[in-house]
Design a protein around this motif. Structure first.
Motif, PDB file in Angstrom:
ATOM      1  N   LYS B  49      -7.456   1.237   8.393  1.00 56.09           N
ATOM      2  CA  LYS B  49      -7.716   1.135   6.960  1.00 56.09           C
ATOM      3  C   LYS B  49      -6.723   0.146   6.382  1.00 56.09           C
ATOM      4  O   LYS B  49      -5.577   0.077   6.856  1.00 56.09           O
ATOM      5  CB  LYS B  49      -7.539   2.493   6.274  1.00 56.09           C
ATOM      6  N   GLN B  50      -7.144  -0.576   5.365  1.00 59.23           N
ATOM      7  CA  GLN B  50      -6.241  -1.568   4.769  1.00 59.23           C
ATOM      8  C   GLN B  50      -6.157  -1.368   3.262  1.00 59.23           C
ATOM      9  O   GLN B  50      -7.177  -1.173   2.604  1.00 59.23           O
ATOM     10  CB  GLN B  50      -6.744  -2.988   5.027  1.00 59.23           C
ATOM     11  N   ILE B  51      -4.946  -1.476   2.761  1.00 61.69           N
ATOM     12  CA  ILE B  51      -4.757  -1.441   1.313  1.00 61.69           C
ATOM     13  C   ILE B  51      -3.785  -2.557   0.936  1.00 61.69           C
ATOM     14  O   ILE B  51      -2.756  -2.759   1.597  1.00 61.69           O
ATOM     15  CB  ILE B  51      -4.253  -0.051   0.831  1.00 61.69           C
ATOM     16  N   GLY B  52      -4.178  -3.312  -0.067  1.00 58.81           N
ATOM     17  CA  GLY B  52      -3.323  -4.395  -0.541  1.00 58.81           C
ATOM     18  C   GLY B  52      -2.842  -4.109  -1.952  1.00 58.81           C
ATOM     19  O   GLY B  52      -3.549  -3.470  -2.745  1.00 58.81           O
ATOM     20  N   LEU B  86      -2.507   5.349  -3.044  1.00 58.56           N
ATOM     21  CA  LEU B  86      -2.295   5.533  -1.600  1.00 58.56           C
ATOM     22  C   LEU B  86      -2.683   6.943  -1.172  1.00 58.56           C
ATOM     23  O   LEU B  86      -3.363   7.146  -0.154  1.00 58.56           O
ATOM     24  CB  LEU B  86      -0.817   5.322  -1.275  1.00 58.56           C
ATOM     25  N   ASN B  87      -2.244   7.923  -1.962  1.00 62.07           N
ATOM     26  CA  ASN B  87      -2.561   9.331  -1.675  1.00 62.07           C
ATOM     27  C   ASN B  87      -4.061   9.533  -1.559  1.00 62.07           C
ATOM     28  O   ASN B  87      -4.554  10.162  -0.622  1.00 62.07           O
ATOM     29  CB  ASN B  87      -2.020  10.211  -2.810  1.00 62.07           C
ATOM     30  N   GLU B  88      -4.770   8.988  -2.536  1.00 60.35           N
ATOM     31  CA  GLU B  88      -6.221   9.153  -2.563  1.00 60.35           C
ATOM     32  C   GLU B  88      -6.894   8.396  -1.414  1.00 60.35           C
ATOM     33  O   GLU B  88      -7.792   8.917  -0.753  1.00 60.35           O
ATOM     34  CB  GLU B  88      -6.752   8.650  -3.920  1.00 60.35           C
ATOM     35  N   ASP B  96      -6.411   5.302  12.524  1.00 55.87           N
ATOM     36  CA  ASP B  96      -5.301   5.291  13.479  1.00 55.87           C
ATOM     37  C   ASP B  96      -4.114   4.527  12.915  1.00 55.87           C
ATOM     38  O   ASP B  96      -2.969   4.780  13.299  1.00 55.87           O
ATOM     39  CB  ASP B  96      -5.735   4.636  14.795  1.00 55.87           C
ATOM     40  N   GLN B  97      -4.429   3.561  12.065  1.00 56.89           N
ATOM     41  CA  GLN B  97      -3.371   2.694  11.535  1.00 56.89           C
ATOM     42  C   GLN B  97      -3.708   2.318  10.099  1.00 56.89           C
ATOM     43  O   GLN B  97      -4.850   1.979   9.790  1.00 56.89           O
ATOM     44  CB  GLN B  97      -3.273   1.416  12.390  1.00 56.89           C
ATOM     45  N   LEU B  98      -2.714   2.393   9.241  1.00 55.82           N
ATOM     46  CA  LEU B  98      -2.867   1.915   7.864  1.00 55.82           C
ATOM     47  C   LEU B  98      -2.155   0.574   7.757  1.00 55.82           C
ATOM     48  O   LEU B  98      -0.961   0.475   8.060  1.00 55.82           O
ATOM     49  CB  LEU B  98      -2.259   2.914   6.878  1.00 55.82           C
ATOM     50  N   VAL B  99      -2.902  -0.441   7.355  1.00 60.05           N
ATOM     51  CA  VAL B  99      -2.302  -1.758   7.151  1.00 60.05           C
ATOM     52  C   VAL B  99      -2.041  -1.927   5.658  1.00 60.05           C
ATOM     53  O   VAL B  99      -2.963  -1.810   4.848  1.00 60.05           O
ATOM     54  CB  VAL B  99      -3.233  -2.884   7.663  1.00 60.05           C
ATOM     55  N   VAL B 100      -0.790  -2.148   5.315  1.00 60.16           N
ATOM     56  CA  VAL B 100      -0.400  -2.278   3.906  1.00 60.16           C
ATOM     57  C   VAL B 100       0.048  -3.715   3.663  1.00 60.16           C
ATOM     58  O   VAL B 100       0.928  -4.225   4.366  1.00 60.16           O
ATOM     59  CB  VAL B 100       0.757  -1.315   3.555  1.00 60.16           C
ATOM     60  N   VAL B 117       6.803   2.450  -1.683  1.00 59.05           N
ATOM     61  CA  VAL B 117       5.597   2.620  -0.853  1.00 59.05           C
ATOM     62  C   VAL B 117       5.994   2.882   0.600  1.00 59.05           C
ATOM     63  O   VAL B 117       5.470   3.799   1.248  1.00 59.05           O
ATOM     64  CB  VAL B 117       4.686   1.361  -0.958  1.00 59.05           C
ATOM     65  N   VAL B 118       6.923   2.094   1.110  1.00 61.41           N
ATOM     66  CA  VAL B 118       7.372   2.272   2.500  1.00 61.41           C
ATOM     67  C   VAL B 118       8.009   3.652   2.667  1.00 61.41           C
ATOM     68  O   VAL B 118       7.720   4.379   3.632  1.00 61.41           O
ATOM     69  CB  VAL B 118       8.356   1.143   2.910  1.00 61.41           C
ATOM     70  N   GLY B 119       8.861   4.031   1.712  1.00 62.56           N
ATOM     71  CA  GLY B 119       9.509   5.335   1.782  1.00 62.56           C
ATOM     72  C   GLY B 119       8.506   6.475   1.751  1.00 62.56           C
ATOM     73  O   GLY B 119       8.610   7.446   2.516  1.00 62.56           O
TER      74      GLY B 119
END
Lengths: 59, 420
Positions: B49-52, B86-88, B96-100, B117-119
């Motif tokens: 999944k990707q979120i920008g 991000l939560n939603e 398997d992997q979130l790409v931010v 966000v990283v924390g």
């Protein structure tokens, strides 16, 4: 004089290409194994590079 | 023997070289065996999944071609919005992997957002990778922190010092910040993953191979080259090189890259190993959060002021519900695929996927219509790239590139696929 055993030769590299050439009308290769040598960067989910693995758009 | 035919299978991702007579006489079964075409389409089990995040619309630069008019406004994305979205977005855990990805403006102007966000994701043990697209004017402590967090960097650099200062001038003083050149050298020296993103205009197109060599000297091993998108500030001022000339210079840059050990990316072939027939993942497990909570399908359409916002903005973060409210009519971007009759017989179709939806809109006003410019580049460059791969693999002899690029392409026709 005792001779050191030589490794068994296998059809790899150009020998494999020669073998393939005798068996079929041409020679074929996997693109994935040759792109970087050609100076080509492509999206590749199996790449060790996260740049290539997650490449998605023109940005 | 001089080879005369190069066959390409988008299904098996193989190329085959055949002599003139062999190529003309080869049966369908022989070619299928040679190219290992099985009819089975391999699917990756890896789910991503990707979120920008558009961290801010603010920018230190005033690039002559900025499609987002960076710096014209100074909106900053609040970390609370980013965390709630991000939560939603990750609630189902079905990945398997979130790409931010952090984007801008200049995303490092909002380091607070990046660190929160990283924390947040680290605290919850979410498997994530982090990418940032930056102009490269960054405080050293921030770069060090991102290197430590294993960020993947994209630094925008258009070539040598003169080109860089002309196309990407500073709008404000950058005291205490590293320059893009120093940032690149530092990141590459630290062994972090990075690429350089080079935008090509009439100003830097002539010396494209030399710019590749210059950037390689700074440590670049991956360089992504694209012609300027005619949107935002680029609609006036610097021009876009014509497609034929850009293609020629791009191929020269690729050859220089091969000599130096640099991989050159361009959108005309970057999806060569993909089979989806889509240009990008817009609309498919991928959202972009604008600086004011807009939910977009694309980094290039970050707010409602963008000329094609109605096609790309699909929702808005609500401060009342703290959730995304999706618009009743969503964008059509996820239906992106090649529709033109001319695409059916194009050898590049599987990799091209109809082109970048945003660039299509900017060029033709039609999300599905790539228009002549990028189509011409793809048709010029893609076959030449296949030839270079075959040469690198040793199945085609070395050739004079200027002659070797004079090829004819011939995509499969009904007769080809049914010959016995």
């Amino acid at each position: 004089m005792k001779r050191t055993p030589q490794p068994t030769k296998t059809h790899t590299g150009s020998k494999a290409a020669e073998h393939q050439k005798r068996q079929s009308p041409g020679i074929a290769v996997d693109i994935e194994s040759c792109v970087s040598k050609a100076g080509i960067g492509v999206k590749n989910p199996r790449s060790a590079s996260p740049v290539m693995r997650d490449l998605d758009c023109q940005n | 023997m001089g080879y005369a035919w190069l066959f390409f299978s988008p299904a098996s991702k193989r190329v085959a070289a055949l002599g003139r007579r062999q190529g003309e006489e080869a049966t369908r079964d022989q070619l299928a065996a040679l190219l290992k075409i099985s009819g089975d389409t391999p699917h990756s089990a890896y789910r991503k999944k990707q979120i920008g995040f558009i961290n801010t619309t603010d920018c230190l630069l005033s690039c002559v071609y900025c499609f987002n008019n960076g710096g014209a406004t100074r909106n900053y994305l609040h970390p609370d919005i980013a965390i709630n979205v991000l939560n939603e977005f990750t609630a189902d855990g079905d990945f398997d992997q979130l790409v931010v990805k952090f984007f801008g403006g200049e995303p490092t102007l909002n380091m607070e957002l990046i660190q929160k966000v990283v924390g947040f994701l680290e605290d919850r043990g979410v498997p994530a990778s982090y990418h940032i697209v930056t102009a490269g004017y960054v405080a050293k402590r921030d770069i060090e922190w991102m290197v430590e967090k294993r960020f993947v960097f994209t630094i925008s650099l258009d070539g040598d010092h003169d080109v860089q200062r002309f196309q990407r001038p500073l709008a404000v003083a950058a005291e205490g910040l590293m320059s893009p050149e120093h940032s690149l050298a530092y990141i590459a020296g630290a062994g972090a993953s990075c690429k350089v993103r080079m935008t090509v205009t009439n100003v830097n197109v002539d010396r494209l191979p030399q710019h590749v060599a210059y950037l390689h000297n700074l440590g670049a091993e991956i360089i992504h080259i694209e012609p300027v998108t005619l949107a935002g500030r680029a609609t006036h001022g610097v021009g876009r090189p014509n497609a034929e000339y850009f293609s020629q210079k791009l191929l020269e840059a690729i050859d220089e890259g091969a000599r130096l050990g640099v991989q050159v990316i361009n959108s005309s072939y970057m999806n060569l190993l993909q089979q989806e027939g889509h240009y990008c993942s817009a609309g498919k497990d991928h959202i972009v959060v604008g600086a004011r909570g807009e939910i977009s399908l694309c980094y290039e359409v970050a707010d409602e002021c963008a000329p094609y916002a109605s096609r790309m903005l699909v929702g808005q973060y609500s401060h009342q519900t703290r959730k995304i409210e999706y618009h009743a009519t969503t964008g059509a971007c996820n239906a992106q695929h090649y529709l033109s009759p001319a695409c059916v017989t194009c050898i590049s179709a599987s990799a091209c996927g109809g082109g970048c939806p945003s660039r299509n809109l900017a060029d033709t006003g039609d999300i599905y219509n790539q228009g002549g410019y990028f189509c011409q580049i793809t048709r010029e460059v893609f076959p030449s790239v296949l030839i270079r791969i075959a040469v690198a693999a040793g199945i085609l002899p070395e050739f004079n590139h200027h002659q070797g690029d004079n090829h004819e392409t011939h995509a499969p026709t009904y007769q080809d696929t049914h010959r016995q």
